[in-house]
Scaffold this active site. Structure first.
Site, PDB file in Angstrom:
ATOM      1  N   TYR A 123      23.767  41.390  45.213  1.00 40.34           N
ATOM      2  CA  TYR A 123      24.889  42.137  45.287  1.00 40.34           C
ATOM      3  C   TYR A 123      24.923  43.420  46.075  1.00 40.34           C
ATOM      4  CZ  TYR A 123      27.398  39.824  40.947  1.00 40.34           C
ATOM      5  OH  TYR A 123      27.910  39.011  40.224  1.00 40.34           O
TER       6      TYR A 123
ATOM      7  N   LYS B 150      27.122  33.655  33.959  1.00 42.57           N
ATOM      8  CA  LYS B 150      26.358  34.971  33.736  1.00 42.57           C
ATOM      9  C   LYS B 150      25.638  34.946  32.337  1.00 42.57           C
ATOM     10  CE  LYS B 150      29.366  37.739  37.141  1.00 42.57           C
ATOM     11  NZ  LYS B 150      29.857  39.171  37.205  1.00 42.57           N
TER      12      LYS B 150
ATOM     13  N   HIS C 114      30.586  34.271  37.878  1.00 35.81           N
ATOM     14  CA  HIS C 114      30.634  34.714  39.453  1.00 35.81           C
ATOM     15  C   HIS C 114      31.113  33.960  40.382  1.00 35.81           C
ATOM     16  CE1 HIS C 114      29.613  36.505  43.554  1.00 35.81           C
ATOM     17  NE2 HIS C 114      29.053  34.985  43.776  1.00 35.81           N
TER      18      HIS C 114
ATOM     19  N   ASN D  12      31.592  39.719  32.477  1.00 40.17           N
ATOM     20  CA  ASN D  12      32.871  38.705  32.866  1.00 40.17           C
ATOM     21  C   ASN D  12      32.596  37.318  33.209  1.00 40.17           C
ATOM     22  OD1 ASN D  12      31.885  39.013  35.499  1.00 40.17           O
ATOM     23  ND2 ASN D  12      33.563  40.298  36.228  1.00 40.17           N
TER      24      ASN D  12
ATOM     25  N   GLU E 201      25.373  33.166  50.121  1.00 38.30           N
ATOM     26  CA  GLU E 201      25.056  33.072  48.682  1.00 38.30           C
ATOM     27  C   GLU E 201      24.200  31.812  48.458  1.00 38.30           C
ATOM     28  OE1 GLU E 201      28.575  36.240  47.098  1.00 38.30           O
ATOM     29  OE2 GLU E 201      28.596  34.301  46.487  1.00 38.30           O
TER      30      GLU E 201
HETATM   31  P1  RTP Z   1      31.633  38.400  41.012  1.00 35.11           P
HETATM   32  O1  RTP Z   1      31.409  38.987  42.428  1.00 35.11           O
HETATM   33  O2  RTP Z   1      30.779  38.547  40.244  1.00 35.11           O
HETATM   34  O3  RTP Z   1      32.245  36.996  41.070  1.00 35.11           O
HETATM   35  O4  RTP Z   1      33.215  39.393  40.758  1.00 35.11           O
HETATM   36  P2  RTP Z   1      34.324  39.735  41.527  1.00 35.11           P
HETATM   37  O5  RTP Z   1      34.148  39.119  42.918  1.00 35.11           O
HETATM   38  O6  RTP Z   1      35.603  39.164  40.858  1.00 35.11           O
HETATM   39  O7  RTP Z   1      34.084  41.108  41.359  1.00 35.11           O
HETATM   40  P3  RTP Z   1      33.390  42.106  42.625  1.00 35.11           P
HETATM   41  O8  RTP Z   1      34.328  43.353  43.220  1.00 35.11           O
HETATM   42  O9  RTP Z   1      32.510  41.475  43.658  1.00 35.11           O
HETATM   43  O10 RTP Z   1      32.435  42.838  41.568  1.00 35.11           O
HETATM   44  C1  RTP Z   1      31.305  42.449  41.242  1.00 35.11           C
HETATM   45  C2  RTP Z   1      30.940  42.520  39.757  1.00 35.11           C
HETATM   46  O11 RTP Z   1      30.842  43.984  39.600  1.00 35.11           O
HETATM   47  C3  RTP Z   1      31.343  44.416  38.371  1.00 35.11           C
HETATM   48  N1  RTP Z   1      32.356  45.338  38.480  1.00 35.11           N
HETATM   49  N2  RTP Z   1      32.556  46.304  37.681  1.00 35.11           N
HETATM   50  N3  RTP Z   1      33.228  48.726  36.531  1.00 35.11           N
HETATM   51  C4  RTP Z   1      33.984  48.232  37.552  1.00 35.11           C
HETATM   52  O12 RTP Z   1      34.939  48.902  38.045  1.00 35.11           O
HETATM   53  C5  RTP Z   1      33.346  47.191  38.119  1.00 35.11           C
HETATM   54  N4  RTP Z   1      33.810  46.519  39.071  1.00 35.11           N
HETATM   55  C6  RTP Z   1      33.229  45.323  39.426  1.00 35.11           C
HETATM   56  C7  RTP Z   1      31.803  43.088  37.725  1.00 35.11           C
HETATM   57  O13 RTP Z   1      31.096  42.251  36.710  1.00 35.11           O
HETATM   58  C8  RTP Z   1      32.278  42.134  38.964  1.00 35.11           C
HETATM   59  O14 RTP Z   1      32.171  40.819  38.552  1.00 35.11           O
HETATM   60 MG    MG Z   2      32.438  39.480  44.267  1.00 34.01          MG
END
Ligand code: RTP
Ligand code: MG
Length: 135
Positions: free
Chosen positions: A51, A11, A117, A114, A128
């Protein structure tokens, strides 16, 4: 366990911190092979489409703004159990909850910025990879 492919993104925060190489080394040392790679700045439309599953969530606008804020590395990683292995190497979404030795624990600064991804399932990985690299 069969060979799998997963979609990985380094990222904008990690690219800006100059740690692309350190992150790639973790994937390579864990046995994941980089089989496709491009560096690009995502358009708003590309980030929103990528997303789309989160479009009703309160953080969606911030997420899209962040993901378009600078260049990213979009890549396909291949290896045994690649989807889960990549998620294990990444660590929890919130770096404060990420285990020691994970990429997010070491390079992420917040739940938004973070570092990486990774696809969360084989079905997500297929979608994806097709999204960025074609079917
Ligand atoms: P990613 O898709 O980026 O790999 O991350 P992830 O699966 O660990 O998390 P996901 O639930 O898919 O959320 C995608 C991205 O959205 C942001 N996020 N912000 N502020 C919040 O509560 C929150 N929750 C998620 C994060 O940057 C996350 O990587
Ligand atoms: Mg995710």
């Amino acid at each position: 366990m069969a060979l799998q492919r997963t979609l990985s993104i380094i990222k904008p925060d990690a690219v800006a911190k100059n740690v692309i190489g350190e992150i790639e080394t973790r994937f390579e040392k864990a046995g994941l092979k980089i089989v496709a790679l491009q560096m690009k700045t995502l358009s708003k439309e590309e980030a929103e489409g990528f997303y789309a599953e989160h479009k009703e969530r309160p953080f969606f606008a911030d997420l899209v703004a962040f993901m378009t804020s600078g260049p990213v590395v979009v890549q396909v990683l291949e290896g045994e159990n690649a989807v889960l292995l990549n998620r294990d190497l990444m660590g929890a979404t919130n770096p404060k909850e990420a285990a020691e030795g994970t990429i997010r624990r070491d390079f992420a600064s917040s739940i938004d910025a973070n570092a990486v991804h990774g696809s969360d399932s084989e079905a997500s990985a297929a979608r994806e990879i097709a999204y960025f690299f074609g079917g």
